[in-house]
Design an enzyme around this catalytic site. Structure first.
Site, PDB file in Angstrom:
ATOM      1  N   HIS A   1       9.188  -1.680   8.948  1.00 14.50           N
ATOM      2  CA  HIS A   1       9.399  -2.633   7.861  1.00 14.50           C
ATOM      3  C   HIS A   1       8.458  -2.277   6.695  1.00 14.50           C
ATOM      4  CE1 HIS A   1       5.754  -5.257   9.294  1.00 14.50           C
ATOM      5  NE2 HIS A   1       5.487  -3.975   9.334  1.00 14.50           N
TER       6      HIS A   1
ATOM      7  N   GLU B   1      -2.687   5.609  12.339  1.00 16.48           N
ATOM      8  CA  GLU B   1      -1.822   5.962  11.205  1.00 16.48           C
ATOM      9  C   GLU B   1      -2.661   6.163   9.940  1.00 16.48           C
ATOM     10  OE1 GLU B   1       1.306   3.070  10.887  1.00 16.48           O
ATOM     11  OE2 GLU B   1       1.606   3.416   8.750  1.00 16.48           O
TER      12      GLU B   1
ATOM     13  N   LYS C   1      10.481   4.845   6.758  1.00 18.55           N
ATOM     14  CA  LYS C   1      10.768   3.684   5.906  1.00 18.55           C
ATOM     15  C   LYS C   1      11.823   4.123   4.901  1.00 18.55           C
ATOM     16  CE  LYS C   1       6.017   1.792   5.832  1.00 18.55           C
ATOM     17  NZ  LYS C   1       4.713   1.953   5.144  1.00 18.55           N
TER      18      LYS C   1
ATOM     19  N   ASP D   1       2.135   8.214   7.299  1.00 13.76           N
ATOM     20  CA  ASP D   1       2.967   7.276   6.533  1.00 13.76           C
ATOM     21  C   ASP D   1       2.887   7.700   5.065  1.00 13.76           C
ATOM     22  OD1 ASP D   1       4.194   5.131   5.322  1.00 13.76           O
ATOM     23  OD2 ASP D   1       2.691   3.645   5.843  1.00 13.76           O
TER      24      ASP D   1
ATOM     25  N   ASP E   1      -3.385   1.093  11.836  1.00 15.97           N
ATOM     26  CA  ASP E   1      -2.990   1.749  10.581  1.00 15.97           C
ATOM     27  C   ASP E   1      -4.161   1.575   9.619  1.00 15.97           C
ATOM     28  OD1 ASP E   1      -1.951   2.824   8.318  1.00 15.97           O
ATOM     29  OD2 ASP E   1      -0.327   1.357   8.060  1.00 15.97           O
TER      30      ASP E   1
ATOM     31  N   LYS F   1       7.638  -0.784  14.000  1.00 16.31           N
ATOM     32  CA  LYS F   1       6.616  -1.641  13.412  1.00 16.31           C
ATOM     33  C   LYS F   1       7.344  -2.716  12.617  1.00 16.31           C
ATOM     34  CE  LYS F   1       3.121  -0.166  11.040  1.00 16.31           C
ATOM     35  NZ  LYS F   1       2.255   0.613  10.112  1.00 16.31           N
TER      36      LYS F   1
ATOM     37  N   GLU G   1      -4.205  -2.530   9.549  1.00 12.35           N
ATOM     38  CA  GLU G   1      -3.407  -3.108  10.632  1.00 12.35           C
ATOM     39  C   GLU G   1      -4.018  -2.842  11.997  1.00 12.35           C
ATOM     40  OE1 GLU G   1       0.640  -1.707  10.156  1.00 12.35           O
ATOM     41  OE2 GLU G   1       0.487  -1.941   7.986  1.00 12.35           O
TER      42      GLU G   1
ATOM     43  N   SER H   1       0.867  -1.181   0.000  1.00 15.92           N
ATOM     44  CA  SER H   1       0.000   0.000   0.000  1.00 15.92           C
ATOM     45  C   SER H   1       0.906   1.233   0.000  1.00 15.92           C
ATOM     46  CB  SER H   1      -0.926  -0.001   1.217  1.00 15.92           C
ATOM     47  OG  SER H   1      -0.183   0.079   2.405  1.00 15.92           O
TER      48      SER H   1
ATOM     49  N   GLU I   1       1.848  -9.702   6.939  1.00 12.51           N
ATOM     50  CA  GLU I   1       2.745  -9.288   8.021  1.00 12.51           C
ATOM     51  C   GLU I   1       2.665 -10.221   9.223  1.00 12.51           C
ATOM     52  OE1 GLU I   1       2.345  -5.072   8.748  1.00 12.51           O
ATOM     53  OE2 GLU I   1       3.176  -4.603   6.784  1.00 12.51           O
TER      54      GLU I   1
ATOM     55  N   HIS J   1      -3.287  -6.148   2.824  1.00 17.47           N
ATOM     56  CA  HIS J   1      -2.372  -7.190   3.289  1.00 17.47           C
ATOM     57  C   HIS J   1      -3.016  -8.548   3.490  1.00 17.47           C
ATOM     58  CE1 HIS J   1       0.487  -3.927   5.048  1.00 17.47           C
ATOM     59  NE2 HIS J   1       0.501  -3.973   3.737  1.00 17.47           N
TER      60      HIS J   1
END
Ligand code: PGA
Ligand code: ZN
Length: 408
Positions: free
Chosen positions: A359, A279, A331, A306, A236, A382, A159, A40, A199, A150
């Site tokens: 990550h 997030e 990131k 993010d 998230d 994370k 998340e 994403s 994840e 995900h």
């Protein structure tokens, strides 16, 4: 001194190609680094160069590999092992705003390999080399229920994370693992599938985010921890993925919400559950709603950018100027070099934006984010759930570092 380097195409944890670089130095040693990949991704991220041909469904990275072997290599051979210098050479060679000539996957692999070599030339482990004075272990945000891009759980929020804040890292990891396994038992008992998503979190087909949150709270309690004291919850939303541009609405589970309704929904969740962080609550260009949310909830919880900030100091500066958000995901592959990653991190710290190192959903076995977290005193990390080797390897590296720090 750098005497040779070679880039190669390897696979990430999703079985998609990514770039690895092996750097050979005049101390007769070589240093390996590889880059992760997102699912994403924010539209302002530096470009991840992919071949787009018939190999690997278009996901091959032979162009990026070629850029390392044929463009970057001749420019850095016989140069000193210095990250800032090498990064600057690559930034100049690329010459674009978003690494679209060389590819951020090409530049970051080289940058990380040089960083690892520089630490070794200094006879230090990476975390130690990165640390100026102190080193601290991060608080993990562990993604135990996966939704969005995900998993095919049907959950809109990407998340659902547990955040154990107990004192030592090894105890945080233990809490995470115990809660993860309790959660598995609870889901299984109610007839849900307990296969894991990208994840490593579960991807049950729950009916709503509320239901997911209720399961998590129950799992925390049944594991003997106190929600809101020992363990918190972080979300998230990755809201760009559930945003409809034409109607300016967000689909969260079965509900369609305007930005204003969505903010009300978040406020209710924060009142109801021990949530400390949300997030990407709005899509990546809606800085205005992000700003309003910060004025409403910013003194209670972390509001994390993010896709909003993409580890880019210019995007973060926009947030700072507008008072949008109070925390940032870091990131390295969103920006493409170690130096620029650290530049954004410094800007965040200077402006009291809480940094969270992260990550990507497509990871490799490289554990550099663990060393970054400790060496650069980043308070949160994370790195996924309590399963899948590419997630656990980061946690295990943190255990090793904590053990060494305790002996100092
Ligand atoms: P990604 O997701 O790595 O798939 O982009 C992670 C995140 O959104 O934080
Ligand atoms: Zn995110």
């Amino acid at each position: 001194m750098i005497i040779d380097l070679i880039a190669r195409e390897i696979l990430d944890c999703r079985g998609n190609p990514t770039v690895e670089v092996e750097l050979f130095c005049d101390n007769n040693k070589s240093y390996i680094a590889s880059v992760p990949s997102g699912a994403s991704t924010g539209s302002r991220e530096a470009l991840e160069l992919r071949d787009g041909d018939e190999r690997y469904h278009g996901k091959g990275v032979l162009k990026a590999v070629k850029n390392v072997n044929e463009i970057i290599k001749p420019a850095i051979i016989n140069k000193k092992v210095n990250v800032l210098d090498i990064d600057n050479i690559m930034i100049k060679l690329d010459g674009t705003e978003n690494k679209s000539k060389l590819g951020a996957n090409a530049t970051l692999a080289v940058s990380l390999a040089v960083l690892k070599a520089a630490a070794d030339y200094d006879n230090k482990e990476l975390w130690k080399y990165l640390s100026t004075s102190k080193a601290t272990l991060p608080i993990p945000m562990m993604n135990v229920i996966n939704g969005g891009a995900h998993a095919d759980s049907g959950l809109a929020i990407q998340e659902f994370m547990i955040v154990p804040v107990v004192s030592k890292f090894k105890e945080r990891l233990r809490a995470g693992s115990e809660i993860f396994h309790t959660l598995k038992t609870l889901l299984k008992k109610d007839g849900y599938h307990v296969a894991v998503g990208d994840e490593g979190g579960f991807a049950p087909s729950l009916k709503s985010s509320d239901e997911a949150l209720r399961y998590i709270v129950k799992a925390i309690e049944q594991s003997g921890y106190v929600p809101g004291k020992d363990v918190f919850i972080a979300l998230d939303v990755a809201a760009s993925e559930v945003y409809n541009k034409d109607t300016n609405t967000y689909r969260i589970d079965s509900r369609l919400m305007t930005p204003r309704e969505l903010l009300k929904y978040y406020s209710e969740l924060v009142d109801k559950y021990p949530i400390i962080s949300i997030e990407d609550p709005f899509y990546e260009n809606d800085f205005d709603s992000f700003k309003i949310m910060t004025s409403v909830l910013g003194n209670k919880i972390m509001l994390v950018g993010d896709d909003f900030f993409v580890t880019n100091s210019k995007c973060l500066q926009k947030g700072i100027d507008m008072n949008a958000g109070n925390a940032i995901i870091i990131k390295a592959n969103q920006i493409g070099t170690v130096s620029e990653t650290i530049e954004t991190l410094i800007l965040a710290k200077k402006n009291n934006y809480i940094p969270i190192i992260s990550h990507r959903s497509g990871e490799t076995e490289d554990t550099f984010i663990s060393d970054f977290a400790v060496g650069l005193c980043i308070p949160y990390i994370k790195t996924g759930s309590l399963s899948r080797g590419e997630r656990i390897s980061k946690y295990n590296q943190l255990l090793r570092i904590e053990e060494k720090l305790e002996k100092l």
